[in-house]
Motif scaffolding. Sequence first.
Motif, PDB file in Angstrom:
ATOM      1  N   THR A 155     -44.276  91.475 -14.555  1.00  0.00           N
ATOM      2  CA  THR A 155     -42.997  90.765 -14.559  1.00  0.00           C
ATOM      3  C   THR A 155     -41.880  91.596 -13.926  1.00  0.00           C
ATOM      4  OG1 THR A 155     -42.413  91.592 -16.776  1.00  0.00           O
ATOM      5  CG2 THR A 155     -43.612  89.509 -16.658  1.00  0.00           C
ATOM      6  N   GLY A 156     -42.260  92.746 -13.347  1.00  0.00           N
ATOM      7  CA  GLY A 156     -41.259  93.606 -12.733  1.00  0.00           C
ATOM      8  C   GLY A 156     -40.597  94.555 -13.719  1.00  0.00           C
ATOM      9  N   GLY A 166     -42.708  87.168 -12.597  1.00  0.00           N
ATOM     10  CA  GLY A 166     -42.675  88.414 -11.843  1.00  0.00           C
ATOM     11  C   GLY A 166     -42.446  88.206 -10.366  1.00  0.00           C
ATOM     12  N   GLU A 178     -38.164  85.369 -10.674  1.00  0.00           N
ATOM     13  CA  GLU A 178     -37.727  84.930 -11.997  1.00  0.00           C
ATOM     14  C   GLU A 178     -36.797  83.726 -11.922  1.00  0.00           C
ATOM     15  OE1 GLU A 178     -35.449  86.626 -16.005  1.00  0.00           O
ATOM     16  OE2 GLU A 178     -36.035  88.007 -14.394  1.00  0.00           O
ATOM     17  N   SER A 223     -48.304  95.276  -8.865  1.00  0.00           N
ATOM     18  CA  SER A 223     -47.127  95.695  -8.133  1.00  0.00           C
ATOM     19  C   SER A 223     -45.984  96.087  -9.065  1.00  0.00           C
ATOM     20  CB  SER A 223     -46.652  94.573  -7.207  1.00  0.00           C
ATOM     21  OG  SER A 223     -45.435  94.928  -6.576  1.00  0.00           O
ATOM     22  N   PHE A 238     -43.079  95.773  -8.341  1.00  0.00           N
ATOM     23  CA  PHE A 238     -42.038  94.772  -8.094  1.00  0.00           C
ATOM     24  C   PHE A 238     -42.353  93.442  -8.779  1.00  0.00           C
ATOM     25  CE2 PHE A 238     -42.193  97.698  -4.520  1.00  0.00           C
ATOM     26  CZ  PHE A 238     -40.885  98.143  -4.461  1.00  0.00           C
ATOM     27  N   GLY A 239     -43.528  93.343  -9.399  1.00  0.00           N
ATOM     28  CA  GLY A 239     -43.892  92.148 -10.147  1.00  0.00           C
ATOM     29  C   GLY A 239     -44.629  91.110  -9.312  1.00  0.00           C
ATOM     30  N   ARG A 260     -47.442  95.640  -0.810  1.00  0.00           N
ATOM     31  CA  ARG A 260     -46.414  94.605  -0.858  1.00  0.00           C
ATOM     32  C   ARG A 260     -46.022  94.162   0.553  1.00  0.00           C
ATOM     33  NH1 ARG A 260     -43.042  92.562  -4.605  1.00  0.00           N
ATOM     34  NH2 ARG A 260     -40.958  91.882  -3.961  1.00  0.00           N
TER      35      ARG A 260
END
Length: 344
Positions: free
Chosen positions: A86-87, A217, A220, A281, A283-284, A335
């Motif tokens: 979810t980051g 993530g 949102e 990741s 970053f989510g 990514r």
Amino acid sequence: MQRVHEQEAGAGSARAGQRNGKSKISQKSLGRYMGSLGLFLVILVFGIVLSILSPVFLSTTNIVNLLIQSTILAALAIGSTFVIMTGGIDLSVGSVLAVSSAVGLGLIEHHGMPVIVGVLVSLIIGIAFGIFNGFIITRFQVPALIVTLASMGIGRGIILIYTNGANISPVPDSYVYLANGRILGIPVILLLVGLLAVIAHIILSNTVYGRSVYASGGNELAARLAGIRTKRVITMTYVLSGLMAAVAGILLSARLESAGPTAGNGIELTVIAAVVIGGTSLFGGQGNILGTLLGVLLISLVSNAVNLLGVPPAWDQLVKGVVILVAALLDVYRRKYSKAGLSK
């Protein structure tokens, strides 16, 4: 007639868009599992090299010990996978591990509580920390790094006060069985962590909540506009992380036959490294449990190699630091590659 043709053309273009969307999703899923395959090949090559350098590596005793030693990290990493997807980030897992196991074992040893009560209290403490972290992060929009760092300090403070800096022991035989017992020759601890991994995989892959974790993530705001209660989803990830930290604490104290204030010290970064190496990741929006388990195995192999090859313990920390850096760089590369592939 022209209107009919326009409607048919519009329907055709909508179906084409759906096919393209499904194609992109399938490409993304394929990319995740191809990444896991690549990591498996890295582990395989590393294992072959290590078996050449140390004949002891392929012995049954060493392999079983390697798998058992990786179970604590695996339990923590499974929970952190949900959070990182979810980051977010959870730096409190080590202290939650320590405080939950110490309080639970303390109730058993110092207050005569049944083992099941001590275990349940440990799990409740882990859940409570998760609720606290998730509530503060989602309700007050405080960065997860700050909240979980504070929780880490709070947890360490609680355990130091509770134990007065001393270890809690001995441990009942029924408690020790969780780590040292065997069923059909298979260590119970491996069966338990394996079962938890399967459950986590099913949740992520085959449930509405799992899809909500990916969506929250990935974007949102878009997830919220689509009707997903992102605050609940994110809070639940921290609850799962706290719960798994408590499970790891129970298993660790059963293995060591004691619980103390130093348990889990510094394990937080190793957990994050294992999850990220496994393809989740920072970053989510990306990740899977299989990849996380492979990441745990790779880090455990590094530690095992340090021990088998007689490398000074100080190098273990250096190697882990390099592994964490490489994991972060790989995440950035993955990514960029994923964005480039999906944009085509």
